[in-house]
Design a protein around this motif. Structure first.
Motif, short mmCIF file in Angstrom:
data_model
loop_
_atom_site.label_atom_id
_atom_site.label_comp_id
_atom_site.label_asym_id
_atom_site.label_seq_id
_atom_site.Cartn_x
_atom_site.Cartn_y
_atom_site.Cartn_z
N TRP A 160 50.32 39.62 40.76
CA TRP A 160 51.67 40.17 40.88
C TRP A 160 51.70 41.62 40.38
O TRP A 160 52.23 42.51 41.05
CB TRP A 160 52.66 39.31 40.09
N THR B 134 45.67 29.58 35.91
CA THR B 134 46.40 29.81 37.16
C THR B 134 47.57 30.77 36.94
O THR B 134 47.83 31.62 37.79
CB THR B 134 46.93 28.47 37.75
N ASP B 135 48.26 30.65 35.80
CA ASP B 135 49.36 31.58 35.50
C ASP B 135 48.83 33.00 35.29
O ASP B 135 49.44 33.96 35.74
CB ASP B 135 50.13 31.13 34.26
N TYR C 64 48.00 34.41 38.71
CA TYR C 64 49.21 34.72 39.45
C TYR C 64 49.84 36.02 38.94
O TYR C 64 50.20 36.91 39.74
CB TYR C 64 50.22 33.57 39.34
#
Length: 88
Positions: free
Chosen positions: A48, A40-41, A44
């Motif tokens: 970004w 998930t990081d 993300y």
């Protein structure tokens, strides 16, 4: 007067080299993001990075582009440092 052999949208040498710097920075950021253990990081941060580069893709001011490259390199170094600490 002889017509130019370059297409009207051709980049100058300076623009071409700056573009290469931007692409290299983008690739290095994506490589660093691949080292993040949490899916998930990773997702993300990848989104970004993509959004930031897309948001600034039409920038033409040479000084602004240089500043963005410098800031991107600083953020990349910070990410790499954080990853090193997490892996220690």
């Amino acid at each position: 007067m002889a017509a130019s052999r370059l297409p009207p949208a051709a980049l100058t040498l300076k623009q071409f080299l700056r573009r290469q710097q931007v692409l290299q920075l983008y690739r290095r950021i994506l490589q660093a993001i691949r080292q993040i253990p949490t899916e998930t990081d990773r997702h993300y941060l990848k989104e970004w990075a993509r959004a930031e580069f897309k948001r600034n893709k039409d920038a033409t001011d040479e000084d602004a582009i240089r500043m963005m490259i410098t800031q991107g390199n600083m953020q990349l170094r910070e990410l790499e440092r954080t990853l090193q600490l997490a892996n220690s």
